[in-house]
Motif scaffolding. Sequence first.
Motif, PDB file in Angstrom:
ATOM      1  N   GLY A 153       0.695  -1.268   0.136  1.00 25.85           N
ATOM      2  CA  GLY A 153      -0.087   0.046   0.142  1.00 25.85           C
ATOM      3  C   GLY A 153       0.843   1.214  -0.012  1.00 25.85           C
ATOM      4  O   GLY A 153       0.205   2.492   0.015  1.00 25.85           O
ATOM      5  N   HIS A 154       2.066   1.131   0.100  1.00 29.29           N
ATOM      6  CA  HIS A 154       3.061   2.469   0.065  1.00 29.29           C
ATOM      7  C   HIS A 154       3.747   2.480  -1.231  1.00 29.29           C
ATOM      8  O   HIS A 154       4.450   1.517  -1.842  1.00 29.29           O
ATOM      9  N   ARG A 155       3.935   3.645  -1.870  1.00 29.39           N
ATOM     10  CA  ARG A 155       4.409   3.872  -3.100  1.00 29.39           C
ATOM     11  C   ARG A 155       5.838   3.963  -3.245  1.00 29.39           C
ATOM     12  O   ARG A 155       6.459   4.670  -2.181  1.00 29.39           O
ATOM     13  N   ARG A 156       6.783   3.219  -3.704  1.00 25.75           N
ATOM     14  CA  ARG A 156       8.401   3.134  -3.638  1.00 25.75           C
ATOM     15  C   ARG A 156       8.800   3.669  -4.792  1.00 25.75           C
ATOM     16  O   ARG A 156       8.402   3.141  -5.905  1.00 25.75           O
TER      17      ARG A 156
ATOM     18  N   SER B  95      11.322  10.323  -3.001  1.00 27.82           N
ATOM     19  CA  SER B  95       9.906  10.291  -3.594  1.00 27.82           C
ATOM     20  C   SER B  95       9.099   9.103  -3.038  1.00 27.82           C
ATOM     21  O   SER B  95       8.113   8.913  -3.571  1.00 27.82           O
ATOM     22  N   SER B  96       9.615   8.398  -2.224  1.00 24.69           N
ATOM     23  CA  SER B  96       8.951   7.411  -1.627  1.00 24.69           C
ATOM     24  C   SER B  96       7.712   7.857  -0.792  1.00 24.69           C
ATOM     25  O   SER B  96       8.143   8.938  -0.144  1.00 24.69           O
ATOM     26  N   ASP B  97       6.782   7.037  -0.278  1.00 23.78           N
ATOM     27  CA  ASP B  97       5.667   7.423   0.688  1.00 23.78           C
ATOM     28  C   ASP B  97       6.477   7.424   1.793  1.00 23.78           C
ATOM     29  O   ASP B  97       7.604   6.856   2.212  1.00 23.78           O
ATOM     30  N   LYS B  98       5.898   8.321   2.949  1.00 25.26           N
ATOM     31  CA  LYS B  98       6.245   8.515   4.367  1.00 25.26           C
ATOM     32  C   LYS B  98       5.227   8.534   5.277  1.00 25.26           C
ATOM     33  O   LYS B  98       4.837   9.358   5.960  1.00 25.26           O
ATOM     34  N   PRO B  99       4.885   7.176   5.439  1.00 24.24           N
ATOM     35  CA  PRO B  99       3.715   6.979   6.346  1.00 24.24           C
ATOM     36  C   PRO B  99       4.040   6.695   7.571  1.00 24.24           C
ATOM     37  O   PRO B  99       5.252   6.816   8.013  1.00 24.24           O
ATOM     38  N   ARG B 100       3.242   6.649   8.599  1.00 23.76           N
ATOM     39  CA  ARG B 100       3.698   6.059  10.007  1.00 23.76           C
ATOM     40  C   ARG B 100       3.873   4.800   9.710  1.00 23.76           C
ATOM     41  O   ARG B 100       2.701   3.945   9.729  1.00 23.76           O
ATOM     42  N   ALA B 101       5.111   4.191   9.930  1.00 23.58           N
ATOM     43  CA  ALA B 101       5.278   2.852   9.665  1.00 23.58           C
ATOM     44  C   ALA B 101       6.316   2.333  10.346  1.00 23.58           C
ATOM     45  O   ALA B 101       6.896   3.015  11.326  1.00 23.58           O
ATOM     46  N   ASP B 102       6.939   1.268  10.104  1.00 25.16           N
ATOM     47  CA  ASP B 102       8.191   0.636  10.608  1.00 25.16           C
ATOM     48  C   ASP B 102       9.442   0.973  10.223  1.00 25.16           C
ATOM     49  O   ASP B 102       9.761   0.908   8.797  1.00 25.16           O
ATOM     50  N   TYR B 103      10.242   1.986  10.795  1.00 22.22           N
ATOM     51  CA  TYR B 103      11.235   2.483  10.431  1.00 22.22           C
ATOM     52  C   TYR B 103      12.712   1.816  11.005  1.00 22.22           C
ATOM     53  O   TYR B 103      13.782   2.357  11.236  1.00 22.22           O
TER      54      TYR B 103
ATOM     55  N   GLY C 133      12.574  -3.527   9.515  1.00 20.77           N
ATOM     56  CA  GLY C 133      11.577  -3.035   8.367  1.00 20.77           C
ATOM     57  C   GLY C 133      12.051  -2.472   7.163  1.00 20.77           C
ATOM     58  O   GLY C 133      11.548  -3.057   6.029  1.00 20.77           O
ATOM     59  N   TYR C 134      13.084  -2.051   7.013  1.00 24.49           N
ATOM     60  CA  TYR C 134      13.735  -1.643   5.798  1.00 24.49           C
ATOM     61  C   TYR C 134      14.335  -2.873   5.230  1.00 24.49           C
ATOM     62  O   TYR C 134      14.257  -3.108   3.920  1.00 24.49           O
ATOM     63  N   ALA C 135      14.975  -3.871   5.960  1.00 24.02           N
ATOM     64  CA  ALA C 135      15.535  -5.119   5.170  1.00 24.02           C
ATOM     65  C   ALA C 135      14.114  -5.757   4.550  1.00 24.02           C
ATOM     66  O   ALA C 135      14.260  -6.218   3.256  1.00 24.02           O
ATOM     67  N   ASN C 136      13.193  -5.869   5.256  1.00 27.48           N
ATOM     68  CA  ASN C 136      11.967  -6.581   4.745  1.00 27.48           C
ATOM     69  C   ASN C 136      11.361  -5.767   3.565  1.00 27.48           C
ATOM     70  O   ASN C 136      10.919  -6.350   2.539  1.00 27.48           O
ATOM     71  N   GLY C 137      11.416  -4.639   3.607  1.00 25.46           N
ATOM     72  CA  GLY C 137      11.084  -3.724   2.411  1.00 25.46           C
ATOM     73  C   GLY C 137      11.675  -3.939   1.172  1.00 25.46           C
ATOM     74  O   GLY C 137      11.296  -3.930   0.015  1.00 25.46           O
ATOM     75  N   MET C 138      13.022  -4.017   1.273  1.00 23.86           N
ATOM     76  CA  MET C 138      14.120  -4.456   0.165  1.00 23.86           C
ATOM     77  C   MET C 138      13.877  -5.749  -0.305  1.00 23.86           C
ATOM     78  O   MET C 138      13.641  -5.723  -1.711  1.00 23.86           O
ATOM     79  N   ARG C 139      13.602  -7.018   0.509  1.00 24.80           N
ATOM     80  CA  ARG C 139      13.413  -8.044  -0.023  1.00 24.80           C
ATOM     81  C   ARG C 139      12.138  -8.049  -0.816  1.00 24.80           C
ATOM     82  O   ARG C 139      11.901  -8.558  -1.922  1.00 24.80           O
ATOM     83  N   ASP C 140      10.885  -7.241  -0.334  1.00 22.50           N
ATOM     84  CA  ASP C 140       9.736  -7.260  -1.166  1.00 22.50           C
ATOM     85  C   ASP C 140       9.581  -6.514  -2.269  1.00 22.50           C
ATOM     86  O   ASP C 140       9.072  -6.830  -3.430  1.00 22.50           O
ATOM     87  N   LEU C 141      10.399  -5.475  -2.106  1.00 24.03           N
ATOM     88  CA  LEU C 141      10.744  -4.751  -3.625  1.00 24.03           C
ATOM     89  C   LEU C 141      11.439  -5.549  -4.568  1.00 24.03           C
ATOM     90  O   LEU C 141      11.094  -5.449  -5.948  1.00 24.03           O
ATOM     91  N   LEU C 142      12.408  -6.201  -4.323  1.00 22.88           N
ATOM     92  CA  LEU C 142      13.306  -7.112  -5.166  1.00 22.88           C
ATOM     93  C   LEU C 142      12.526  -8.188  -5.834  1.00 22.88           C
ATOM     94  O   LEU C 142      12.390  -8.403  -6.851  1.00 22.88           O
ATOM     95  N   THR C 143      11.353  -8.736  -4.625  1.00 24.07           N
ATOM     96  CA  THR C 143      10.665  -9.651  -5.382  1.00 24.07           C
ATOM     97  C   THR C 143       9.434  -9.285  -6.505  1.00 24.07           C
ATOM     98  O   THR C 143       9.464  -9.889  -7.436  1.00 24.07           O
TER      99      THR C 143
END
Length: 341
Positions: free
Chosen positions: A11-14, A61-69, A73-83
């Motif tokens: 749900g967050h734009r990367r 230019s990525s989203d800036k939500p109230r999220a896990d920083y 959390g960032y490592a998970n985000g990179m895994r999901d982006l690569l996937t």
Amino acid sequence: MDEVQYVTVHGHRRAYVRRGSGPVLLLLHGLACDHTTWTSVIDELAEDFTVIAPDLLGHGSSDKPRADYTLGGYANGMRDLLTVLGVDKVTVVGHSFGGGIAMQFAYQFPERTERMVLVSPGGLGPDVTPLIKLVQAPGWEATMALLTQPGVRHVGTTTLRMLSRVETKVTRDLDEVAEILESWRDRRTRFAIRHLVRAVIDWRGQIVTMSDRAYLTEAMPLAVVWGRDDLVIPAKHADNVRVLAPEARVEVFDRSGHFPHKDHPERFVQLVREFVATTEPASYSRARFRRLLKRGALAPVRQAEAGDAPVRPSPRPPRRSAQASPPSCRTSATAVGSSIA
């Protein structure tokens, strides 16, 4: 540099830039920066590699939500982006806080990490510039809201950029400081940066370290680059790398600050090319990883205090056979949850 592309994950734009072809390099920027920190090297690297340079969540230019920083959390985000992008394995290149994410990514997802290149990374000692510690101070938000007002911000950033043209240790990185100040005009960016900093440092310095899991660093090629005049995270932390991962390639660039890839782009590109060309990609073995975890650290390792000598864990026992150990060029940093800047 190619146009920025976008993909939505959870749900967050990367935002990210993708260039070139060949083996994949994942370039992770530092705290309060974005993918443009790699502008001076990305074109050259794209001649030999597929280069993916994202804007981390809460940055650029990525989203800036109230999220896990957090680092995890960032490592998970990179895994999901690569996937989502259809990429299975990468050589991960991380600068500063991005170096901490790179180490955390390799620790959490060793099966997807071929090598690591850490550039002035956090997590190798407690020291960090007091300016980053101040992000968590009472009144920081109000001060930044004032300093990023249009007129004040213009005067401040113009002055910083002019001073950066003076070749001294103190002024060398002020153009990057100007870019950071520009980005902090966005209240959501300030929110993300403050939560990020609180996750990795306190008033005593960095609170996340790779030392307690350094015994896992036996199966992945590792190169570390530092600027000798780094005023954000001191280059003396490179000495800890030589102790914790003695087979790692460590280079300290003279006449360079916290951004050695910008100060000496040609040398940096050549280092990455040679490093990839002369090392075999790591091959993950669950059985081996399990054996290392069961064995554990050979001696307790604590986070160093400011002024301490480099952390020196006990020597590893002799390797039994060639089959049980990789060639010497394949030193690892699979093990790391590190931090900052």
